[in-house]
Design a protein around this motif. Structure first.
Motif, mmCIF file in Angstrom:
data_model
loop_
_atom_site.group_PDB
_atom_site.id
_atom_site.type_symbol
_atom_site.label_atom_id
_atom_site.label_comp_id
_atom_site.label_asym_id
_atom_site.label_seq_id
_atom_site.Cartn_x
_atom_site.Cartn_y
_atom_site.Cartn_z
ATOM 1 N N PRO A 62 0.825 -1.210 0.000
ATOM 2 C CA PRO A 62 0.000 0.000 0.000
ATOM 3 C C PRO A 62 0.861 1.263 0.000
ATOM 4 O O PRO A 62 1.786 1.395 0.796
ATOM 5 C CB PRO A 62 -0.786 -0.112 1.318
ATOM 6 N N GLY A 63 0.571 2.167 -0.928
ATOM 7 C CA GLY A 63 1.300 3.430 -1.005
ATOM 8 C C GLY A 63 2.697 3.319 -1.572
ATOM 9 O O GLY A 63 3.421 4.320 -1.620
ATOM 10 N N GLN A 64 3.093 2.141 -2.024
ATOM 11 C CA GLN A 64 4.454 1.962 -2.525
ATOM 12 C C GLN A 64 4.604 2.537 -3.925
ATOM 13 O O GLN A 64 3.701 2.437 -4.757
ATOM 14 C CB GLN A 64 4.811 0.472 -2.530
ATOM 15 N N THR A 65 5.762 3.154 -4.177
ATOM 16 C CA THR A 65 6.107 3.618 -5.509
ATOM 17 C C THR A 65 7.193 2.714 -6.081
ATOM 18 O O THR A 65 7.805 1.913 -5.356
ATOM 19 C CB THR A 65 6.632 5.063 -5.475
ATOM 20 N N LEU A 66 7.440 2.852 -7.373
ATOM 21 C CA LEU A 66 8.502 2.075 -8.000
ATOM 22 C C LEU A 66 9.846 2.385 -7.351
ATOM 23 O O LEU A 66 10.661 1.486 -7.122
ATOM 24 C CB LEU A 66 8.548 2.372 -9.501
ATOM 25 N N GLU A 67 10.080 3.655 -7.046
ATOM 26 C CA GLU A 67 11.332 4.048 -6.397
ATOM 27 C C GLU A 67 11.488 3.360 -5.039
ATOM 28 O O GLU A 67 12.569 2.866 -4.697
ATOM 29 C CB GLU A 67 11.374 5.564 -6.225
ATOM 30 N N MET A 68 10.393 3.295 -4.252
ATOM 31 C CA MET A 68 10.444 2.644 -2.946
ATOM 32 C C MET A 68 10.703 1.147 -3.095
ATOM 33 O O MET A 68 11.504 0.564 -2.349
ATOM 34 C CB MET A 68 9.133 2.880 -2.191
ATOM 35 N N ALA A 69 10.022 0.525 -4.051
ATOM 36 C CA ALA A 69 10.192 -0.916 -4.257
ATOM 37 C C ALA A 69 11.634 -1.236 -4.635
ATOM 38 O O ALA A 69 12.223 -2.210 -4.132
ATOM 39 C CB ALA A 69 9.228 -1.407 -5.335
ATOM 40 N N ALA B 121 -4.725 2.937 -1.270
ATOM 41 C CA ALA B 121 -3.540 3.192 -2.105
ATOM 42 C C ALA B 121 -2.807 1.920 -2.509
ATOM 43 O O ALA B 121 -1.574 1.922 -2.652
ATOM 44 C CB ALA B 121 -2.581 4.154 -1.396
ATOM 45 N N MET B 122 -3.571 0.832 -2.690
ATOM 46 C CA MET B 122 -2.942 -0.370 -3.234
ATOM 47 C C MET B 122 -2.579 -0.128 -4.698
ATOM 48 O O MET B 122 -3.400 0.400 -5.463
ATOM 49 C CB MET B 122 -3.884 -1.560 -3.122
ATOM 50 N N PRO B 123 -1.376 -0.511 -5.131
ATOM 51 C CA PRO B 123 -1.049 -0.361 -6.552
ATOM 52 C C PRO B 123 -1.892 -1.329 -7.385
ATOM 53 O O PRO B 123 -2.219 -2.429 -6.927
ATOM 54 C CB PRO B 123 0.434 -0.720 -6.608
#
Length: 244
Positions: free
Chosen positions: A174-181, A216-218
């Motif tokens: 939840p709330g994760q972005t590609l940069e965070m991943a 905010a689930m992708p």
């Protein structure tokens, strides 16, 4: 002249089902600790169950080559209880030389203080539930550790003599972005574990996340992009995918 084929080796999974707090995405048989753990009684029950299974399934000359203690949070059990469990298994099965003995652990400070005891008890591999190195992601997953405990846990494991370490890592949070991943994967790689379990968060039936999905689930496409990017980073770092 024909040769009799060698019997396949054995693997054994043992489940310790208690956690400090059950995560809202978890669909395993796990339960929050509400009273003191009856470790001795549970170890006795596990060994009695193993006796029953061995009475039904002959192992012959087959060697036990891997033992995985999962949960739950097995690192809530004392090193003495884990040692007693391993002694019981060794008394009942033919254990191969260099048998891999894995214990799942969380990065909390309580568990870190027990790592050396587990190593002395006969555990030679730790599987540490990292999941993410971002505080906001850990909070949304209901985890009880922070990023600083992740790196402290890895250092504690190495100081305790563990050469074989797995890190569990999740994407599609939840709330994760590609940069965070990608940052999660890069920092896991920098820790130089010999194995990384990298998998996507799924909303399993009969879990709080399934009943009330987090905000905010992708979407599926973005979550797939996270997985592809993570696999690329892992491959570039020399990690070879062997399971889908």
């Amino acid at each position: 002249m024909s040769h009799r084929p060698l019997p396949p080796p054995l693997g054994l999974y043992i489940h310790l089902p208690w956690c400090v707090r059950k995560c809202p995405y978890c669909d395993f048989n796990s339960h929050q600790v509400r009273t003191d753990l009856a470790e001795g009684a549970y170890i006795e029950a596990l060994l009695a169950d193993l006796d029953y299974e061995l009475s039904r399934h002959a192992t012959g000359d087959r060697e036990l080559h891997s033992l995985f203690i999962g949960g739950g949070t097995p690192s809530l059990f004392s090193a003495e209880s884990i040692h007693r469990l391993l002694i019981g298994v060794e008394a009942r099965l033919r254990c191969g030389a260099g048998m891999e003995v894995t214990l799942e652990a969380n990065p909390g400070t309580l568990e870190q203080g027990r790592y050396r005891g587990y190593r002395e008890a006969g555990v030679n591999r730790l599987s540490i539930g990292v999941q993410s190195v971002h505080q906001e992601s850990l909070e949304r997953l209901g985890r009880i550790h922070g990023p600083e405990e992740v790196f402290a846990a890895i250092e504690s494991a190495r100081s305790a003599g563990f050469d074989s370490i797995n890190l569990d890592l999740m994407s599609g949070l939840p709330g994760q972005t590609l940069e965070m991943a990608c940052k999660d994967v890069r920092l896991a790689i920098e820790a130089s574990p010999d194995h990384i379990s990298y998998y996507q968060l799924t909303l399993e039936p009969n879990t709080p996340f399934h009943r009330q999905p987090p905000v905010a689930m992708p979407g599926e496409d973005r979550a797939h992009d996270f997985q592809l990017a993570g696999r690329q980073l892992l491959g570039d770092a020399g990690y070879q995918q062997y399971e889908v």
